[in-house]
Scaffold this motif. Structure first.
Motif, mmCIF file in Angstrom:
data_model
loop_
_atom_site.group_PDB
_atom_site.id
_atom_site.type_symbol
_atom_site.label_atom_id
_atom_site.label_comp_id
_atom_site.label_asym_id
_atom_site.label_seq_id
_atom_site.Cartn_x
_atom_site.Cartn_y
_atom_site.Cartn_z
ATOM 1 N N GLY A 13 20.001 72.745 -8.459
ATOM 2 C CA GLY A 13 19.421 73.891 -9.142
ATOM 3 C C GLY A 13 17.946 73.963 -8.800
ATOM 4 N N ALA A 14 17.310 75.046 -9.194
ATOM 5 C CA ALA A 14 15.880 75.196 -8.926
ATOM 6 C C ALA A 14 15.042 74.264 -9.798
ATOM 7 C CB ALA A 14 15.461 76.644 -9.128
ATOM 8 N N ASP A 15 15.686 73.528 -10.703
ATOM 9 C CA ASP A 15 14.969 72.541 -11.506
ATOM 10 C C ASP A 15 14.927 71.173 -10.824
ATOM 11 O OD1 ASP A 15 17.733 72.204 -11.840
ATOM 12 O OD2 ASP A 15 17.510 71.398 -13.856
ATOM 13 N N ASP A 16 15.498 71.065 -9.630
ATOM 14 C CA ASP A 16 15.499 69.823 -8.863
ATOM 15 C C ASP A 16 14.059 69.351 -8.648
ATOM 16 O OD1 ASP A 16 17.076 68.005 -6.828
ATOM 17 O OD2 ASP A 16 15.304 68.763 -5.755
ATOM 18 N N PRO A 17 13.800 68.051 -8.764
ATOM 19 C CA PRO A 17 12.426 67.547 -8.613
ATOM 20 C C PRO A 17 11.752 67.945 -7.294
ATOM 21 C CG PRO A 17 13.824 65.836 -9.533
ATOM 22 C CD PRO A 17 14.729 66.981 -9.158
ATOM 23 N N ALA A 18 12.473 67.932 -6.187
ATOM 24 C CA ALA A 18 11.865 68.305 -4.901
ATOM 25 C C ALA A 18 11.489 69.791 -4.887
ATOM 26 C CB ALA A 18 12.810 67.990 -3.753
ATOM 27 N N ILE A 19 12.328 70.628 -5.437
ATOM 28 C CA ILE A 19 12.049 72.063 -5.476
ATOM 29 C C ILE A 19 10.907 72.342 -6.443
ATOM 30 C CG2 ILE A 19 13.004 74.335 -6.061
ATOM 31 C CD1 ILE A 19 15.739 73.191 -5.039
ATOM 32 N N GLN A 20 10.900 71.662 -7.572
ATOM 33 C CA GLN A 20 9.801 71.812 -8.522
ATOM 34 C C GLN A 20 8.473 71.379 -7.900
ATOM 35 O OE1 GLN A 20 9.680 72.924 -12.074
ATOM 36 N NE2 GLN A 20 11.329 74.000 -11.026
ATOM 37 N N ALA A 21 8.489 70.284 -7.154
ATOM 38 C CA ALA A 21 7.263 69.816 -6.491
ATOM 39 C C ALA A 21 6.765 70.860 -5.497
ATOM 40 C CB ALA A 21 7.514 68.482 -5.797
ATOM 41 N N ASP A 22 7.691 71.497 -4.771
ATOM 42 C CA ASP A 22 7.320 72.547 -3.824
ATOM 43 C C ASP A 22 6.707 73.732 -4.559
ATOM 44 O OD1 ASP A 22 7.048 74.046 -1.470
ATOM 45 O OD2 ASP A 22 9.136 74.700 -1.483
ATOM 46 N N ILE A 23 7.301 74.117 -5.670
ATOM 47 C CA ILE A 23 6.767 75.235 -6.454
ATOM 48 C C ILE A 23 5.338 74.925 -6.890
ATOM 49 C CG2 ILE A 23 6.947 76.498 -8.635
ATOM 50 C CD1 ILE A 23 10.030 76.188 -8.400
ATOM 51 N N LEU A 24 5.150 73.757 -7.476
ATOM 52 C CA LEU A 24 3.830 73.391 -7.989
ATOM 53 C C LEU A 24 2.796 73.258 -6.876
ATOM 54 C CD1 LEU A 24 4.951 70.811 -10.688
ATOM 55 C CD2 LEU A 24 4.098 73.143 -11.076
ATOM 56 N N ALA A 25 3.223 72.751 -5.737
ATOM 57 C CA ALA A 25 2.298 72.546 -4.624
ATOM 58 C C ALA A 25 1.897 73.842 -3.938
ATOM 59 C CB ALA A 25 2.912 71.590 -3.607
ATOM 60 N N THR A 26 2.715 74.881 -4.071
ATOM 61 C CA THR A 26 2.453 76.114 -3.318
ATOM 62 C C THR A 26 2.153 77.326 -4.195
ATOM 63 O OG1 THR A 26 4.820 76.617 -3.155
ATOM 64 C CG2 THR A 26 3.842 75.332 -1.348
ATOM 65 N N LEU A 27 1.895 77.121 -5.468
ATOM 66 C CA LEU A 27 1.612 78.255 -6.355
ATOM 67 C C LEU A 27 0.457 79.109 -5.848
ATOM 68 C CD1 LEU A 27 2.043 77.043 -10.024
ATOM 69 C CD2 LEU A 27 3.235 78.905 -8.883
ATOM 70 N N GLY A 28 -0.635 78.469 -5.487
ATOM 71 C CA GLY A 28 -1.775 79.188 -4.927
ATOM 72 C C GLY A 28 -2.167 80.415 -5.721
ATOM 73 N N ARG A 29 -2.196 81.557 -5.056
ATOM 74 C CA ARG A 29 -2.657 82.807 -5.678
ATOM 75 C C ARG A 29 -1.733 83.302 -6.784
ATOM 76 N NH1 ARG A 29 -0.215 87.563 -3.096
ATOM 77 N NH2 ARG A 29 1.240 86.784 -1.542
ATOM 78 N N ASP A 30 -0.535 82.759 -6.867
ATOM 79 C CA ASP A 30 0.403 83.187 -7.905
ATOM 80 C C ASP A 30 0.231 82.417 -9.212
ATOM 81 O OD1 ASP A 30 1.719 85.130 -6.318
ATOM 82 O OD2 ASP A 30 2.876 83.547 -5.338
ATOM 83 N N THR A 31 -0.654 81.440 -9.231
ATOM 84 C CA THR A 31 -0.819 80.593 -10.420
ATOM 85 C C THR A 31 -1.099 81.414 -11.671
ATOM 86 O OG1 THR A 31 -1.598 78.755 -9.067
ATOM 87 C CG2 THR A 31 -2.089 78.650 -11.414
ATOM 88 N N ARG A 32 -2.010 82.368 -11.573
ATOM 89 C CA ARG A 32 -2.395 83.148 -12.750
ATOM 90 C C ARG A 32 -1.206 83.895 -13.349
ATOM 91 N NH1 ARG A 32 -3.546 88.138 -13.630
ATOM 92 N NH2 ARG A 32 -3.697 88.745 -11.453
ATOM 93 N N LEU A 33 -0.427 84.577 -12.506
ATOM 94 C CA LEU A 33 0.718 85.328 -13.023
ATOM 95 C C LEU A 33 1.842 84.406 -13.500
ATOM 96 C CD1 LEU A 33 0.908 88.414 -10.643
ATOM 97 C CD2 LEU A 33 0.437 88.417 -13.095
ATOM 98 N N VAL A 34 2.039 83.290 -12.819
ATOM 99 C CA VAL A 34 3.078 82.354 -13.247
ATOM 100 C C VAL A 34 2.708 81.734 -14.592
ATOM 101 C CG1 VAL A 34 4.204 80.138 -12.710
ATOM 102 C CG2 VAL A 34 4.004 81.911 -10.952
ATOM 103 N N THR A 35 1.460 81.345 -14.769
ATOM 104 C CA THR A 35 1.058 80.791 -16.069
ATOM 105 C C THR A 35 1.158 81.864 -17.160
ATOM 106 O OG1 THR A 35 -1.287 81.156 -15.609
ATOM 107 C CG2 THR A 35 -0.422 78.962 -15.158
#
Length: 149
Positions: free
Chosen positions: A33-55
């Motif tokens: 699932g998208a809650d997998d630790p590797a996928i979550q790490a990728d999400i967190l590492a690549t948020l970049g400019r999307d951080t504001r909207l995601v938060t």
């Protein structure tokens, strides 16, 4: 550039929870699932400019949940998610896009889709021809975009 420290522990827990709701694991297709630790790490590492909207999306989810989304039972989480879909706007769309883009670049997911584990370029991927008439409304609006010099 923002990194995973930009999200609080509650936001990271809620991100993992909503990601699992967006793309649950599948035993049938042998994918996480998208809650997998590797996928979550990728999400967190690549948020970049999307951080504001995601938060903003995660904070909106927490407000709708009356606390951490991750702490709700499945029925209440589903109700919150339905409400969030109705009123989440651009922040919700960004959250979903970020989850999906990281999910679909995971090697396990690509393998399950029968795709080579490689970058899409320079070889590219062949797509079947679609219905080009779907672009007619866009073409009809000619003149609304500025021309490149």
């Amino acid at each position: 550039m923002p990194d995973q420290l930009s999200l609080s522990p509650r936001q990271r827990d809620d991100l993992r929870t909503i990601a699992a709701m967006i793309v649950p694991a599948s035993d049938e297709y042998k994918v996480p699932g998208a809650d997998d630790p590797a996928i979550q790490a990728d999400i967190l590492a690549t948020l970049g400019r999307d951080t504001r909207l995601v938060t903003a999306a995660l904070d909106h989810l927490a407000r709708l949940a009356g606390g951490p989304l991750a702490e709700l039972d499945a029925t209440k989480r589903d109700a919150v998610a339905q409400e969030f879909r109705k009123q989440g706007g651009a922040a919700a769309a960004t959250l979903v896009r970020v989850v999906l883009q990281c999910y679909y670049r995971d090697d396990r997911v690509l393998r399950s889709l029968g795709l080579e584990l490689r970058a899409p370029f320079p070889k590219g991927y062949v797509l079947p021809d679609g219905d080009w008439s779907l672009l007619d409304p866009v073409k009809a609006r000619s003149g609304t975009l500025r021309r490149a010099p």
